[in-house]
Structures are given as structure tokens and as C-alpha cells.
Design a protein around this motif. Structure first.
Motif, PDB file in Angstrom:
ATOM      1  N   SER A 144       0.855  -1.190   0.000  1.00  0.00           N
ATOM      2  CA  SER A 144       0.000   0.000   0.000  1.00  0.00           C
ATOM      3  C   SER A 144       0.887   1.235   0.000  1.00  0.00           C
ATOM      4  N   VAL A 145       0.842   1.988  -1.083  1.00  0.00           N
ATOM      5  CA  VAL A 145       1.593   3.240  -1.196  1.00  0.00           C
ATOM      6  C   VAL A 145       0.570   4.377  -1.127  1.00  0.00           C
ATOM      7  N   GLU A 146       0.753   5.273  -0.151  1.00  0.00           N
ATOM      8  CA  GLU A 146      -0.242   6.328   0.049  1.00  0.00           C
ATOM      9  C   GLU A 146       0.427   7.681   0.267  1.00  0.00           C
ATOM     10  N   GLY A 147       0.037   8.649  -0.550  1.00  0.00           N
ATOM     11  CA  GLY A 147       0.513  10.022  -0.397  1.00  0.00           C
ATOM     12  C   GLY A 147       2.023  10.163  -0.495  1.00  0.00           C
ATOM     13  N   LEU A 148       2.649   9.282  -1.281  1.00  0.00           N
ATOM     14  CA  LEU A 148       4.115   9.241  -1.333  1.00  0.00           C
ATOM     15  C   LEU A 148       4.677  10.414  -2.129  1.00  0.00           C
ATOM     16  N   THR A 149       5.603  11.125  -1.502  1.00  0.00           N
ATOM     17  CA  THR A 149       6.239  12.287  -2.137  1.00  0.00           C
ATOM     18  C   THR A 149       7.729  12.260  -1.835  1.00  0.00           C
TER      19      THR A 149
ATOM     20  N   SER B 195       3.392   7.218   3.005  1.00  0.00           N
ATOM     21  CA  SER B 195       3.494   5.912   3.642  1.00  0.00           C
ATOM     22  C   SER B 195       3.689   4.819   2.598  1.00  0.00           C
ATOM     23  N   ILE B 196       4.539   3.823   2.935  1.00  0.00           N
ATOM     24  CA  ILE B 196       4.695   2.618   2.122  1.00  0.00           C
ATOM     25  C   ILE B 196       4.548   1.447   3.075  1.00  0.00           C
ATOM     26  N   LYS B 197       3.453   0.716   2.961  1.00  0.00           N
ATOM     27  CA  LYS B 197       3.233  -0.431   3.836  1.00  0.00           C
ATOM     28  C   LYS B 197       3.335  -1.722   3.029  1.00  0.00           C
ATOM     29  N   PHE B 198       4.167  -2.652   3.525  1.00  0.00           N
ATOM     30  CA  PHE B 198       4.280  -3.988   2.947  1.00  0.00           C
ATOM     31  C   PHE B 198       3.717  -4.978   3.962  1.00  0.00           C
ATOM     32  N   LYS B 199       2.575  -5.576   3.610  1.00  0.00           N
ATOM     33  CA  LYS B 199       1.877  -6.495   4.511  1.00  0.00           C
ATOM     34  C   LYS B 199       1.681  -5.863   5.893  1.00  0.00           C
ATOM     35  N   GLY B 200       1.313  -4.586   5.868  1.00  0.00           N
ATOM     36  CA  GLY B 200       1.022  -3.862   7.100  1.00  0.00           C
ATOM     37  C   GLY B 200       2.218  -3.237   7.794  1.00  0.00           C
ATOM     38  N   LYS B 201       3.428  -3.549   7.335  1.00  0.00           N
ATOM     39  CA  LYS B 201       4.632  -2.991   7.966  1.00  0.00           C
ATOM     40  C   LYS B 201       5.069  -1.724   7.243  1.00  0.00           C
TER      41      LYS B 201
ATOM     42  N   ASP C 106      15.795  18.965  -4.116  1.00  0.00           N
ATOM     43  CA  ASP C 106      16.029  20.411  -4.303  1.00  0.00           C
ATOM     44  C   ASP C 106      14.777  21.126  -4.815  1.00  0.00           C
ATOM     45  N   GLY C 107      13.641  20.773  -4.210  1.00  0.00           N
ATOM     46  CA  GLY C 107      12.394  21.440  -4.566  1.00  0.00           C
ATOM     47  C   GLY C 107      11.621  20.792  -5.690  1.00  0.00           C
ATOM     48  N   PHE C 108      12.289  19.905  -6.462  1.00  0.00           N
ATOM     49  CA  PHE C 108      11.601  19.212  -7.558  1.00  0.00           C
ATOM     50  C   PHE C 108      10.976  17.935  -7.019  1.00  0.00           C
ATOM     51  N   LYS C 109       9.669  17.775  -7.208  1.00  0.00           N
ATOM     52  CA  LYS C 109       8.968  16.585  -6.722  1.00  0.00           C
ATOM     53  C   LYS C 109       9.019  15.478  -7.784  1.00  0.00           C
ATOM     54  N   ALA C 110       9.966  14.546  -7.596  1.00  0.00           N
ATOM     55  CA  ALA C 110      10.105  13.431  -8.540  1.00  0.00           C
ATOM     56  C   ALA C 110       8.929  12.471  -8.428  1.00  0.00           C
ATOM     57  N   VAL C 111       8.419  12.333  -7.199  1.00  0.00           N
ATOM     58  CA  VAL C 111       7.189  11.586  -6.939  1.00  0.00           C
ATOM     59  C   VAL C 111       6.309  12.505  -6.112  1.00  0.00           C
ATOM     60  N   ASN C 112       5.037  12.643  -6.529  1.00  0.00           N
ATOM     61  CA  ASN C 112       4.200  13.712  -5.980  1.00  0.00           C
ATOM     62  C   ASN C 112       2.836  13.175  -5.538  1.00  0.00           C
ATOM     63  N   ASP C 113       2.687  12.956  -4.222  1.00  0.00           N
ATOM     64  CA  ASP C 113       1.410  12.526  -3.639  1.00  0.00           C
ATOM     65  C   ASP C 113       0.873  11.265  -4.343  1.00  0.00           C
ATOM     66  N   LEU C 114       1.740  10.273  -4.466  1.00  0.00           N
ATOM     67  CA  LEU C 114       1.430   9.053  -5.218  1.00  0.00           C
ATOM     68  C   LEU C 114       0.764   8.010  -4.321  1.00  0.00           C
ATOM     69  N   SER C 115      -0.328   7.417  -4.805  1.00  0.00           N
ATOM     70  CA  SER C 115      -0.987   6.321  -4.101  1.00  0.00           C
ATOM     71  C   SER C 115      -1.328   5.205  -5.086  1.00  0.00           C
ATOM     72  N   PHE C 116      -0.982   3.967  -4.726  1.00  0.00           N
ATOM     73  CA  PHE C 116      -1.449   2.791  -5.467  1.00  0.00           C
ATOM     74  C   PHE C 116      -1.319   1.571  -4.562  1.00  0.00           C
ATOM     75  N   TYR C 117      -1.969   0.485  -4.975  1.00  0.00           N
ATOM     76  CA  TYR C 117      -2.076  -0.704  -4.127  1.00  0.00           C
ATOM     77  C   TYR C 117      -1.846  -1.955  -4.967  1.00  0.00           C
ATOM     78  N   VAL C 118      -1.083  -2.895  -4.402  1.00  0.00           N
ATOM     79  CA  VAL C 118      -0.777  -4.144  -5.106  1.00  0.00           C
ATOM     80  C   VAL C 118      -1.362  -5.310  -4.308  1.00  0.00           C
ATOM     81  N   GLU C 119      -2.104  -6.166  -4.986  1.00  0.00           N
ATOM     82  CA  GLU C 119      -2.746  -7.305  -4.336  1.00  0.00           C
ATOM     83  C   GLU C 119      -1.851  -8.546  -4.364  1.00  0.00           C
ATOM     84  N   GLU C 120      -2.267  -9.554  -3.605  1.00  0.00           N
ATOM     85  CA  GLU C 120      -1.535 -10.827  -3.590  1.00  0.00           C
ATOM     86  C   GLU C 120      -1.558 -11.454  -4.982  1.00  0.00           C
TER      87      GLU C 120
END
Length: 253
Positions: free
Chosen positions: A15-20, A69-75, A24-38
Motif C-alpha cells: 500500500s503506497v499512500e501520499g508518497l512524495t 506511507s509505504i506499507k508492505f503487509k502492514g509494515k 532540491d524542490g523538484f517533486k520526482a514523486v508527488n502525492d502518489l498512491s497505489f495498491y498491489v494485491e496478492e
């Protein structure tokens, strides 16, 4: 509608949520959310500079997140170091094969056997029946069963890619991340790699970055399209290919 709004309350492998992440001020990843299932093959695509490899760097701890946040199996992974993330069950293959070319295929796989990774394990590591059988099983899986005694530097580029995948598989990760796994491969090697990925998702999830759209169509359960560090589109290959926003980004105005 993106998956983000539909997935509340579900259990995911990743579970990737709100990842930024900002450089140096450039947002390479900007408020990214996605989810991967089993047992899912998720493919991330997007134009150069979209932030694809950075996402893998963030998940495996190579790069620290600025927010999210980046959660792998809840961790929560954002608080962990790289080696700790590996031990939770996340394996990563980089774009260029990282193998020991002066060693044999067998020795490369043996070095990756998880029992030898601790100080205690390395001191008392034995090439016993369990080790030999596991190496033989993985070698057959990655199409190198008859190449165990061959020096890794004599393998083709595609075979080196397979060997590195095998070096990860022998550690039995629950999430396998592959950065352009078929780059430089022949057509037949790409087909074999597609077959391999379908077989290994019976026991794990796979996150792939890839530019070869034909290969993506062969393997992907779902596709996430990144653009400027954000999710532009998500869904089946057919859905994202027909999305006007994706067509505009790939083909221009």
C-alpha cells in the motif's frame, strides 16, 4: 476513477499512500498512491522522467521519502533501512544485471541462499542436500538448469537477467520488484520471461517497470501509468491504452 478511492478497508501486499519525494524542490514523486494485491503482476509505465525507478528506490529504502506511507503487509517501510526491508520479504532487481561474473551459475545462486546471510549462517553454511535441491529447482525455473556449471560471464544478456531473478527467487521474497527485466532480450527470451513471471506469481506479487508495451500486454494484471510523479491512469492494459490522457502524454498534443 482511480483505485485510491475504491480500496479503503482492503488488505494489500503493498500500500503506497501520499508518497512524495523532493530533490532540491523538484517533486520526482508527488502525492502518489497505489495498491498491489496478492499474486498480482502490476506494471508501472510512463514516459522518461515520470518517476518510475524512483518509486522502486523509495519502496526498497534506497531513497528516503519526504512524505507519505509505504506499507508492505502492514509494515511501514519508510522507517526501515534497505537490509531490513529485504528481510521483510521485498526483493529488487535493477536495470543492469548484478551478478558475479567470475563465478558459476550454481555459485551465484548458492551465494544468495538465505541461510548464509547472517554471520552465524555464513560461518556454518554447508552445501547440503537442501541447498543443492533448492538451487537445482530455481535453476530449472529460470531456464538455466543445464548451465549450473557454466561461468556466469559466458551467459547471454538475457540469461544474466534470468540469473539475477533466480538470485532473488532463492530468497523467496513475497514482493519481487523488477526494473526493465526484458531490456536487451531477444523475442524468444521475452516470451520465456513472460512465462516465468506468470509462474512465480502463484506464490508472490511482482511489481515491474517496463517500456516494452507488447511485453506489458502479455504479463500485466493491472497497469499504473505515471506522469510527472503522479498516477495518470490505472487499470487493465486495454483501459489505459484507450485513455485520452495517456494518449496525449505519449503522443503529444
Amino acid at each position: 476513477m482511480l483505485e485510491t478511492t475504491k480500496n479503503i478497508g482492503k488488505d494489500f501486499v503493498l500500500s503506497v499512500e501520499g508518497l512524495t519525494v523532493s530533490f532540491d524542490g523538484f517533486k520526482a514523486v508527488n502525492d502518489l498512491s497505489f495498491y498491489v494485491e496478492e499474486n498480482e503482476i502490476r506494471v508501472i509505465i510512463g514516459p522518461n522522467g515520470a518517476g518510475k525507478t524512483t518509486v522502486l528506490d523509495l519502496i526498497c529504502g534506497r531513497t528516503a521519502a519526504t512524505e507519505g506511507s509505504i506499507k508492505f503487509k502492514g509494515k511501514e517501510l519508510t522507517k526501515m533501512k534497505e537490509h531490513q526491508i529485504v528481510h521483510t520479504g521485498v526483493g529488487r532487481k535493477f536495470q543492469n544485471p548484478s551478478i558475479y561474473e567470475d563465478l558459476t551459475v550454481f555459485e551465484n545462486l548458492e551465494l544468495s541462499f538465505p541461510r548464509g546471510h547472517s554471520v552465524f549462517g555464513a560461518l556454518f553454511f554447508k552445501r547440503d542436500k537442501e541447498v543443492i535441491e533448492k538451487i537445482s529447482e530455481i535453476a530449472a525455473m529460470i531456464f538455466l538448469g543445464d548451465k549450473l556449471g557454466m561461468s556466469a560471464d559466458l551467459l547471454s544478456h538475457g540469461q544474466k537477467q534470468w540469473l539475477e531473478i533466480g538470485m532473488l527467487l532463492i530468497q523467496d521474497p513475497e514482493l519481487l520488484m523488477l526494473d526493465e527485466p526484458v531490456a536487451g532480450m531477444s523475442v524468444s527470451e521475452r516470451k520465456q520471461t513472460a512465462d516465468l513471471l506468470h509462474r512465480i506469481t502463484k506464490d508472490r506479487s511482482v511489481l515491474v517497470i517496463e517500456h516494452d508495451m507488447q511485453f506489458v500486454a502479455e504479463i500485466a494484471d493491472r497497469v499504473t501509468v505515471l506522469h510527472q510523479g503522479k498516477v495518470l491512469s490505472e487499470g487493465s492494459m486495454e483501459r489505459v491504452q484507450s485513455d485520452p490522457k495517456v494518449i496525449e502524454v505519449y503522443l503529444g498534443h
